[in-house]
Design a protein around this motif. Sequence first.
Motif, PDB file in Angstrom:
ATOM      1  N   THR A  16      11.346 -35.614  20.228  1.00  0.00           N
ATOM      2  CA  THR A  16      10.190 -34.835  20.659  1.00  0.00           C
ATOM      3  C   THR A  16       9.848 -35.315  22.060  1.00  0.00           C
ATOM      4  N   LEU A  17       9.761 -34.354  22.972  1.00  0.00           N
ATOM      5  CA  LEU A  17       9.495 -34.630  24.386  1.00  0.00           C
ATOM      6  C   LEU A  17       8.190 -33.971  24.777  1.00  0.00           C
ATOM      7  N   ALA A  18       7.350 -34.664  25.541  1.00  0.00           N
ATOM      8  CA  ALA A  18       6.067 -34.116  25.973  1.00  0.00           C
ATOM      9  C   ALA A  18       6.029 -34.076  27.499  1.00  0.00           C
ATOM     10  N   ASP A  19       5.514 -32.959  28.034  1.00  0.00           N
ATOM     11  CA  ASP A  19       5.415 -32.834  29.486  1.00  0.00           C
ATOM     12  C   ASP A  19       4.005 -33.202  29.961  1.00  0.00           C
ATOM     13  N   GLU A  20       3.766 -33.039  31.255  1.00  0.00           N
ATOM     14  CA  GLU A  20       2.490 -33.428  31.866  1.00  0.00           C
ATOM     15  C   GLU A  20       1.301 -32.645  31.303  1.00  0.00           C
ATOM     16  N   GLU A  21       1.559 -31.421  30.861  1.00  0.00           N
ATOM     17  CA  GLU A  21       0.490 -30.605  30.267  1.00  0.00           C
ATOM     18  C   GLU A  21       0.344 -30.870  28.767  1.00  0.00           C
ATOM     19  N   HIS A  22       1.051 -31.856  28.247  1.00  0.00           N
ATOM     20  CA  HIS A  22       1.023 -32.255  26.845  1.00  0.00           C
ATOM     21  C   HIS A  22       1.627 -31.202  25.915  1.00  0.00           C
ATOM     22  N   HIS A  23       2.538 -30.390  26.457  1.00  0.00           N
ATOM     23  CA  HIS A  23       3.304 -29.473  25.624  1.00  0.00           C
ATOM     24  C   HIS A  23       4.484 -30.256  25.057  1.00  0.00           C
ATOM     25  N   ALA A  24       4.738 -30.046  23.787  1.00  0.00           N
ATOM     26  CA  ALA A  24       5.825 -30.775  23.140  1.00  0.00           C
ATOM     27  C   ALA A  24       7.018 -29.860  22.879  1.00  0.00           C
ATOM     28  N   PHE A  25       8.202 -30.416  23.058  1.00  0.00           N
ATOM     29  CA  PHE A  25       9.456 -29.726  22.805  1.00  0.00           C
ATOM     30  C   PHE A  25      10.281 -30.650  21.935  1.00  0.00           C
ATOM     31  N   GLY A  26      10.946 -30.094  20.953  1.00  0.00           N
ATOM     32  CA  GLY A  26      11.717 -30.971  20.095  1.00  0.00           C
ATOM     33  C   GLY A  26      12.896 -30.285  19.471  1.00  0.00           C
ATOM     34  N   GLY A  27      13.784 -31.103  18.939  1.00  0.00           N
ATOM     35  CA  GLY A  27      14.951 -30.593  18.251  1.00  0.00           C
ATOM     36  C   GLY A  27      16.053 -31.625  18.221  1.00  0.00           C
ATOM     37  N   HIS A  28      17.236 -31.159  17.879  1.00  0.00           N
ATOM     38  CA  HIS A  28      18.428 -31.999  17.870  1.00  0.00           C
ATOM     39  C   HIS A  28      18.722 -32.398  19.318  1.00  0.00           C
ATOM     40  N   LEU A  29      18.889 -33.691  19.559  1.00  0.00           N
ATOM     41  CA  LEU A  29      19.131 -34.158  20.922  1.00  0.00           C
ATOM     42  C   LEU A  29      20.625 -34.195  21.204  1.00  0.00           C
ATOM     43  N   ASN A  30      21.047 -33.392  22.188  1.00  0.00           N
ATOM     44  CA  ASN A  30      22.449 -33.336  22.602  1.00  0.00           C
ATOM     45  C   ASN A  30      22.718 -34.214  23.814  1.00  0.00           C
ATOM     46  N   GLU A  31      21.783 -34.240  24.757  1.00  0.00           N
ATOM     47  CA  GLU A  31      21.916 -35.024  25.984  1.00  0.00           C
ATOM     48  C   GLU A  31      20.516 -35.318  26.499  1.00  0.00           C
ATOM     49  N   ALA A  32      20.381 -36.425  27.235  1.00  0.00           N
ATOM     50  CA  ALA A  32      19.112 -36.725  27.905  1.00  0.00           C
ATOM     51  C   ALA A  32      19.363 -37.776  28.977  1.00  0.00           C
ATOM     52  N   ASP A  33      18.845 -37.518  30.164  1.00  0.00           N
ATOM     53  CA  ASP A  33      18.988 -38.441  31.290  1.00  0.00           C
ATOM     54  C   ASP A  33      17.683 -39.194  31.516  1.00  0.00           C
ATOM     55  N   VAL A  34      17.764 -40.509  31.496  1.00  0.00           N
ATOM     56  CA  VAL A  34      16.583 -41.363  31.649  1.00  0.00           C
ATOM     57  C   VAL A  34      16.070 -41.282  33.085  1.00  0.00           C
TER      58      VAL A  34
END
Length: 139
Positions: free
Chosen positions: A91-109
């Motif tokens: 689960t990822l949250a942006d600056e506006e506190h909107h959350a996005f989530g699901g199966h994680l395929n890739e992510a760059d730190v």
Amino acid sequence: MESKRFGNRILIRLNPGDEVIGSVMAVCREEAVKLGTVSGIGAVNRAVIGLFRTDTKEYVKSELRKEFEITALIGNVSTMDGETYLHLHATLADEEHHAFGGHLNEADVSATAEIVVDVMEGEVDRAFDANVGLNLIKF
């Protein structure tokens, strides 16, 4: 990326530019992890997340490109055909506190990520299940 083992737990710290899936996979291979759970937090600026459509048996993937906090990273480690297999959700949250989530395929730190692999004794393999359309744990 750096990691350190504490008994049955491995603490991983990722640095800017590290890719989450590949980094966790590399540590699990290096530490010979065959079974375990994964949890973590951190910050990313690009992620590919997916949703499995049960009607079509296909993943629908979305690439997200902006600053996100990883508010939850959770999943497991098993094997498939003798190889390390990760199944992670985020689960990822942006600056506006909107959350996005699901199966994680890739992510760059973008800043850091702090991930714990809790190693369990034993080994559980996976096999493709044609009825479901996924690689399922088999006992």
